[in-house]
Design a protein around this motif. Sequence first.
Motif, PDB file in Angstrom:
ATOM      1  N   UNK A  25       0.812  -1.228   0.000  1.00 16.00           N
ATOM      2  CA  UNK A  25       0.000   0.000   0.000  1.00 16.00           C
ATOM      3  C   UNK A  25       0.842   1.273   0.000  1.00 16.00           C
ATOM      4  N   UNK A  26       2.022   1.219   0.606  1.00 15.15           N
ATOM      5  CA  UNK A  26       2.857   2.424   0.667  1.00 15.15           C
ATOM      6  C   UNK A  26       3.387   2.786  -0.718  1.00 15.15           C
ATOM      7  N   UNK A  27       3.893   1.798  -1.442  1.00 13.03           N
ATOM      8  CA  UNK A  27       4.384   2.061  -2.799  1.00 13.03           C
ATOM      9  C   UNK A  27       3.237   2.433  -3.735  1.00 13.03           C
ATOM     10  N   UNK A  28       2.063   1.813  -3.538  1.00  8.36           N
ATOM     11  CA  UNK A  28       0.910   2.155  -4.376  1.00  8.36           C
ATOM     12  C   UNK A  28       0.493   3.603  -4.156  1.00  8.36           C
ATOM     13  N   UNK A  29       0.453   4.033  -2.899  1.00 10.34           N
ATOM     14  CA  UNK A  29       0.100   5.421  -2.611  1.00 10.34           C
ATOM     15  C   UNK A  29       1.141   6.378  -3.186  1.00 10.34           C
ATOM     16  N   UNK A  30       2.402   5.994  -3.099  1.00 10.09           N
ATOM     17  CA  UNK A  30       3.479   6.817  -3.671  1.00 10.09           C
ATOM     18  C   UNK A  30       3.255   7.006  -5.173  1.00 10.09           C
ATOM     19  N   UNK A  31       2.770   5.967  -5.831  1.00 11.85           N
ATOM     20  CA  UNK A  31       2.578   5.998  -7.283  1.00 11.85           C
ATOM     21  C   UNK A  31       1.418   6.901  -7.692  1.00 11.85           C
ATOM     22  N   UNK A  32       0.318   6.887  -6.936  1.00 12.72           N
ATOM     23  CA  UNK A  32      -0.919   7.537  -7.398  1.00 12.72           C
ATOM     24  C   UNK A  32      -1.183   8.901  -6.763  1.00 12.72           C
ATOM     25  N   UNK A  33      -0.405   9.296  -5.762  1.00 16.91           N
ATOM     26  CA  UNK A  33      -0.765  10.482  -4.977  1.00 16.91           C
ATOM     27  C   UNK A  33      -0.449  11.779  -5.731  1.00 16.91           C
ATOM     28  N   UNK A  34      -1.382  12.163  -6.623  1.00 25.17           N
ATOM     29  CA  UNK A  34      -1.246  13.411  -7.383  1.00 25.17           C
ATOM     30  C   UNK A  34      -2.605  13.794  -7.965  1.00 25.17           C
ATOM     31  N   UNK A  35      -2.824  15.092  -8.209  1.00 24.53           N
ATOM     32  CA  UNK A  35      -4.082  15.511  -8.842  1.00 24.53           C
ATOM     33  C   UNK A  35      -4.269  14.827 -10.191  1.00 24.53           C
ATOM     34  N   UNK A  36      -5.516  14.530 -10.529  1.00 19.62           N
ATOM     35  CA  UNK A  36      -5.815  13.867 -11.790  1.00 19.62           C
ATOM     36  C   UNK A  36      -6.033  12.380 -11.656  1.00 19.62           C
ATOM     37  N   UNK A  37      -5.561  11.790 -10.572  1.00 19.66           N
ATOM     38  CA  UNK A  37      -5.836  10.378 -10.316  1.00 19.66           C
ATOM     39  C   UNK A  37      -7.326  10.193 -10.058  1.00 19.66           C
ATOM     40  N   UNK A  38      -7.896   9.139 -10.599  1.00 22.77           N
ATOM     41  CA  UNK A  38      -9.340   8.926 -10.433  1.00 22.77           C
ATOM     42  C   UNK A  38      -9.684   8.615  -8.980  1.00 22.77           C
ATOM     43  N   UNK A  39     -10.899   8.970  -8.607  1.00 21.04           N
ATOM     44  CA  UNK A  39     -11.351   8.718  -7.245  1.00 21.04           C
ATOM     45  C   UNK A  39     -11.387   7.218  -6.950  1.00 21.04           C
ATOM     46  N   UNK A  40     -11.777   6.416  -7.922  1.00 19.97           N
ATOM     47  CA  UNK A  40     -11.814   4.967  -7.731  1.00 19.97           C
ATOM     48  C   UNK A  40     -10.431   4.418  -7.403  1.00 19.97           C
ATOM     49  N   UNK A  41      -9.407   4.983  -8.027  1.00 24.79           N
ATOM     50  CA  UNK A  41      -8.037   4.551  -7.738  1.00 24.79           C
ATOM     51  C   UNK A  41      -7.663   4.891  -6.307  1.00 24.79           C
ATOM     52  N   UNK A  42      -8.012   6.096  -5.863  1.00 23.17           N
ATOM     53  CA  UNK A  42      -7.732   6.476  -4.485  1.00 23.17           C
ATOM     54  C   UNK A  42      -8.435   5.533  -3.503  1.00 23.17           C
ATOM     55  N   UNK A  43      -9.685   5.171  -3.800  1.00 18.99           N
ATOM     56  CA  UNK A  43     -10.425   4.255  -2.921  1.00 18.99           C
ATOM     57  C   UNK A  43      -9.719   2.900  -2.851  1.00 18.99           C
ATOM     58  N   UNK A  44      -9.273   2.395  -3.998  1.00 23.14           N
ATOM     59  CA  UNK A  44      -8.597   1.101  -4.028  1.00 23.14           C
ATOM     60  C   UNK A  44      -7.302   1.126  -3.223  1.00 23.14           C
TER      61      UNK A  44
END
Length: 443
Positions: free
Chosen positions: A105-124
């Motif tokens: 989860x830490x590496x996944x959050x590092x990858x997606x944590x930026x504006x423009x990422x879909x809300x569904x991705x943040x939920x996952x």
Amino acid sequence: MAGRWIETWEPEDETFWREKGERVARRNLWFSVLSEHIGFSIWTLWSVMVLFMGPEYGIDPAGKFFLISTATLVGALVRVPYTFAVARFGGRNWTVFSAVSLLVPTLAAFWVMEPGTSYATFVAVAALTGIGGGNFASSMTNINAFFPLRRKGWALGLNAGGGNIGVPVVQLVGLLVIGTLGASHPRIVLGVYIPLIVLAAACAALYMDNLRPVKNDTGAAQEAVRDPHTWIMSVLYIGTFGSFIGYSFAFGLVLQTQFGRTPLQAASLTFVGPLLGSLIRPVGGRLADRYGGARITLATFAAMAAATGVVIQASGNASLPVFLTGFTALFVLTGLGNGSTYKMIPGIFHAKALARGLDAEAAAAHGRRLSGAAMGLIGAVGALGGLAINLAFRQSFQATGTGTAAFWSFLAFYGVCFTLTWVVYLRRPAPVATRAQLGYAEV
């Protein structure tokens, strides 16, 4: 993992404990605390990440509350299998695995944590962080097996308190980043935790042990599920730990949404309550060892109801200083209650065994057997209380724009918990066969 296995473990034998057991148990305790600490930080990661999510992310307060609710839910659900994993794979082996898994989860959050990422991705990704919540269940089950009954309140309180401190620590890291670099660098928080996860896994591999006598007992699990005390203690643990984790996730968002605090202002205030609640948890366990967990738990719920009344008044009057005072008191009280309720669990099953006429050694073994099985279920249900708190806040803010309605519901629930504790554990002691046996008032 091959692991390091201890074939014989008799913590209730005072000679064994003095000559060997205490030293080994304490060593496992310290490194269990480290791993659980990191697990709590990752589980509550999104309580910090949402502070970085400004208007450019396009997520409203209700959406942010749902993000942290998702992490809370998954963390509660995985506690059940994590509890049984200790006996299946060994406490040391599972601690290593559960620590390494936090990289996902830490590496996944590092990858997606930026504006423009879909809300569904943040939920996952928020759901993935829930595995950090499972570390608590496996750690507590493991440490419960290492210590004798007379030391469980202290040991479990210290283990849980050291883990709980992971909540304010990750919030402090977030505060440091926001205060020095602004709210546009969430990846720095994540980068801090990657080497810490590796360190926790390495220490567990090098310094912890597996206990061969600890085995999964399907009969014990079934007996614990059928025992009404398991479910009563689950309700009480919702009131203590559910409040602690729910408030920890939601506090920063409440300050931003209801009181208009900036990310920096919110971050500078959110860590204090969880820190105090974590530090005082071992004190709750120690007080329970001395005065009885039921007595400390009863007093805690009475005080939590009073503190909630202060928060309701402050919420209605929009008084931030009074609100912070009441909320901080709630965190401290949840910490005390966390320590006392977890002390009650092994004590209750031990008292029931004595009441059935088992001798001291058999009663201690029976208490360990059932309390170990019950702890995972109680921990999971208790963590679901955090989900209920976050959903209550979400609904309250959607309907009224404030959290006042949610606090009224919390106040009513603390009244239920107070009544349960009094009626079941303090109004009259359990029947006992000898003076040496424990009544529920002493659990």
